[in-house]
Structures are given as structure tokens and as C-alpha cells.
Design an enzyme around this catalytic site. Structure first.
Site, PDB file in Angstrom:
ATOM      1  N   CYS A   7       0.866  -1.173   0.000  1.00  0.00           N
ATOM      2  CA  CYS A   7       0.000   0.000   0.000  1.00  0.00           C
ATOM      3  C   CYS A   7       0.905   1.226   0.000  1.00  0.00           C
ATOM      4  O   CYS A   7       2.101   1.108  -0.264  1.00  0.00           O
ATOM      5  CB  CYS A   7      -0.972  -0.014   1.187  1.00  0.00           C
ATOM      6  SG  CYS A   7      -0.225   0.122   2.817  1.00  0.00           S
ATOM      7  N   ASN A  10       2.370   1.610   4.278  1.00  0.00           N
ATOM      8  CA  ASN A  10       2.655   0.359   4.967  1.00  0.00           C
ATOM      9  C   ASN A  10       2.328   0.432   6.462  1.00  0.00           C
ATOM     10  O   ASN A  10       3.050  -0.095   7.293  1.00  0.00           O
ATOM     11  CB  ASN A  10       4.112  -0.062   4.735  1.00  0.00           C
ATOM     12  CG  ASN A  10       4.406  -1.496   5.147  1.00  0.00           C
ATOM     13  OD1 ASN A  10       5.464  -1.768   5.683  1.00  0.00           O
ATOM     14  ND2 ASN A  10       3.495  -2.410   4.909  1.00  0.00           N
ATOM     15  N   CYS A  12      -1.444   0.597   7.354  1.00  0.00           N
ATOM     16  CA  CYS A  12      -2.856   0.231   7.520  1.00  0.00           C
ATOM     17  C   CYS A  12      -3.193  -1.029   6.722  1.00  0.00           C
ATOM     18  O   CYS A  12      -3.290  -2.120   7.276  1.00  0.00           O
ATOM     19  CB  CYS A  12      -3.776   1.375   7.079  1.00  0.00           C
ATOM     20  SG  CYS A  12      -3.532   2.922   7.967  1.00  0.00           S
ATOM     21  N   ARG A  13      -3.371  -0.875   5.428  1.00  0.00           N
ATOM     22  CA  ARG A  13      -3.893  -1.949   4.590  1.00  0.00           C
ATOM     23  C   ARG A  13      -2.929  -3.119   4.415  1.00  0.00           C
ATOM     24  O   ARG A  13      -3.304  -4.280   4.612  1.00  0.00           O
ATOM     25  CB  ARG A  13      -4.291  -1.405   3.222  1.00  0.00           C
ATOM     26  CG  ARG A  13      -5.399  -0.372   3.286  1.00  0.00           C
ATOM     27  CD  ARG A  13      -5.636   0.301   1.958  1.00  0.00           C
ATOM     28  NE  ARG A  13      -4.518   1.191   1.628  1.00  0.00           N
ATOM     29  CZ  ARG A  13      -4.370   1.815   0.476  1.00  0.00           C
ATOM     30  NH1 ARG A  13      -5.262   1.640  -0.484  1.00  0.00           N
ATOM     31  NH2 ARG A  13      -3.339   2.610   0.267  1.00  0.00           N
ATOM     32  N   SER A  14      -1.703  -2.844   3.992  1.00  0.00           N
ATOM     33  CA  SER A  14      -0.802  -3.962   3.697  1.00  0.00           C
ATOM     34  C   SER A  14      -0.382  -4.749   4.937  1.00  0.00           C
ATOM     35  O   SER A  14      -0.343  -5.984   4.880  1.00  0.00           O
ATOM     36  CB  SER A  14       0.400  -3.507   2.861  1.00  0.00           C
ATOM     37  OG  SER A  14       1.123  -2.474   3.484  1.00  0.00           O
TER      38      SER A  14
END
Length: 157
Positions: A7, A10, A12-14
């Protein structure tokens, strides 16, 4: 199988996707290596966002991830590099060495729903946004892992 989630920052999402896929592959005893990185180095060396940890804990998961920026060698070290959105995918395709080993694609391609191909960044949107993100990532990771497990079992027959 070696999988890298990417993301922007690095945090939140990934790292959330890394924790989810690590959990799923561990349950299936696959011994895959899973990591995550950002296209930006702005959070390198830091832990994921507190809301990321909170949502992972709600599902009995944790993370010891330390944020890092994606590196050129990742394209030869990983089988899959799965991006959270089109902006990060575009960046990854620009920096990918010609003939690289990794298959670079959107994680959302495994959502199986045309409207939800992008895993929206929940940063600064509150805990509910992180929960929605987790739900989407969970579906995508399950859909990513299932055909690969099926293929492995067919090869073992």
C-alpha cells in the site's frame, strides 16, 4: 509461496493483509512467507497504525510488522506482489524490472466483485473504515489462497 502486500505507507492496509494471510496460511499449514511494504518510505521503521492493531485484535490476530518501503529485489524474491489500489499498482509496474519473477496485481482482483477492486485506505477515517478494510481484505485473501491450496492438493495426488 512468497507473497508481498503493498500500500502507500505500509501502516494500515498492507500490514493488515499480511496478518490475515499469515493467519489463513498457518491454519492450512502451508508455510508460506508473507510480508508487506509501502511505495513510500515515510513510515519506514514504524509500527502499523493503532487502528490496524485494534481491528486485528478484534479478530484474534496480531502483528509484529515494522514498516518498510518496497525494494527492487522484492520483484525477484516474491511470487506475488499484491497492491491495494491502482496508484500503488501503477508505481509497482513502473519500477518492476523487466522479466521479474513476481506476478504484480491488485489484491482486489480476488474480491470477485467489480465494485470492490480497490481496498480503500482507511487512514484517518475512524475504526469503522478499518473494519470495512479488514472485511474486504479477508475475503480477498481467502479467495487468493483457496485456488492455490486446491492446486497444491491436486499436485500431491
Amino acid at each position: 509461496m512468497l507473497v508481498l502486500f503493498v500500500c502507500f505507507a505500509n501502516t494500515c492496509r498492507s500490514p493488515m493483509a499480511e496478518a490475515v494471510l499469515n493467519h489463513l496460511q498457518s491454519k492450512k499449514q502451508l508455510n508460506w512467507a508473507v510480508d508487506s511494504a509501502g511505495t513510500s518510505d515515510m513510515n519506514a521503521g514504524r509500527s502499523p497504525n493503532p487502528n490496524t492493531f485494534a481491528v486485528l485484535r478484534e479478530h484474534g490476530l496480531g502483528s509484529s510488522h515494522v514498516s518498510r518501503q518496497v525494494r527492487v529485489e522484492d520483484f525477484s524474491n516474491f511470487d506475488y506482489i499484491l497492491s491495494m489500489d491502482e496508484s500503488n499498482l501503477s508505481y509497482l509496474k513502473r519500477i518492476a524490472p523487466e522479466g521479474c519473477r513476481a506476478k504484480v496485481e491488485l489484491l482486489g482482483e480476488y474480491r470477485m466483485d467489480e465494485l470492490d477492486k480497490i481496498v480503500v485506505d482507511p487512514y484517518e477515517q475512524g475504526i469503522e473504515a478499518y473494519r470495512r478494510c479488514y472485511n474486504q481484505i479477508s475475503i480477498c485473501c481467502q479467495n487468493f489462497i483457496d485456488p492455490k491450496v486446491q492446486k497444491l492438493s491436486e499436485e500431491g495426488d
